[in-house]
Design an enzyme around this catalytic site. Sequence first.
Site, PDB file in Angstrom:
ATOM      1  CG  LEU A   1      -2.223  -0.645   1.246  1.00  0.00           C
ATOM      2  CD1 LEU A   1      -2.876  -0.544   2.621  1.00  0.00           C
ATOM      3  CD2 LEU A   1      -3.133  -0.079   0.190  1.00  0.00           C
ATOM      4  CG  ASP A   2       0.850   4.002  -3.218  1.00  0.00           C
ATOM      5  OD1 ASP A   2       1.806   3.294  -3.565  1.00  0.00           O
ATOM      6  OD2 ASP A   2      -0.054   4.361  -3.986  1.00  0.00           O
ATOM      7  CB  THR A   3       3.850   6.414   2.097  1.00  0.00           C
ATOM      8  OG1 THR A   3       4.963   5.606   1.721  1.00  0.00           O
ATOM      9  CG2 THR A   3       4.118   7.043   3.448  1.00  0.00           C
TER      10      THR A   3
END
Length: 180
Positions: free
Chosen positions: A41-43
Site C-alpha cells: 500500500l502506498d505511504t
Amino acid sequence: MSRILLFNKPYGVICQFGRDGLHPTLADYIPVPAVYPAGRLDTDSEGLLLLTDDGKLQHRITDPKHKLPKTYWVQVEGIPEETHLQQLRRGVKLKDGLTLPAEAQWLDEPTGLWPRDPPVRFRKTIPTSWIALTIREGRNRQVRRMTAAVGYPTLRLIRYCIGDWTLDGLTSGACAVREA
C-alpha cells in the site's frame, strides 16, 4: 499451518520492515516475526495489508493471474454522477492502458472510521463523497489514477478487503493473526 496477519496500515507508514529514517515502518507495528507483506500500500494509503510466513500463499495473493478482488473505500473530491461510476465499471483508459472493469458504487462514510493524521484537506465550496471500488489488478496507484481519470481526485484511500479478508474489527495500527 500457515499464518496470515491482517494489518490495518495507518497513513504515512511504509510497507517495509527496514527503516528509511523518514517514516514509520511495519517494524513499528508488527510484533510477529518472520512474516512478509503480500502486496503493498502506498505511504499515503491506509487499510488492509496482508502479511504471511508462507511464500506460496504470498504468491497466490499477489499474482495477477489469480485476480483476487480488492475493495477500496475512496473519499473523492466532488460527487460522482452515475455516468462516472459507469466509466469505472467499464474500465478506464490510463497512460499504461485500459483497466479491467471494476465494481463501483456510492458509499456512505464508513461507520466507525478512524481519524486520519494528518486530516484530509477540506474546502468549504467543494463537497466530498465516498465510493466503494473493487478492482482485480494492482497497477501502481491505480485507484487514485482511475478516480482522477473520471474527474474525481482521491482525497483518502482505504483498502477495506482483499479476497475474503477484511478490516472488520481492526482499528488503525492494529493487527490480527489468522491461520490460512
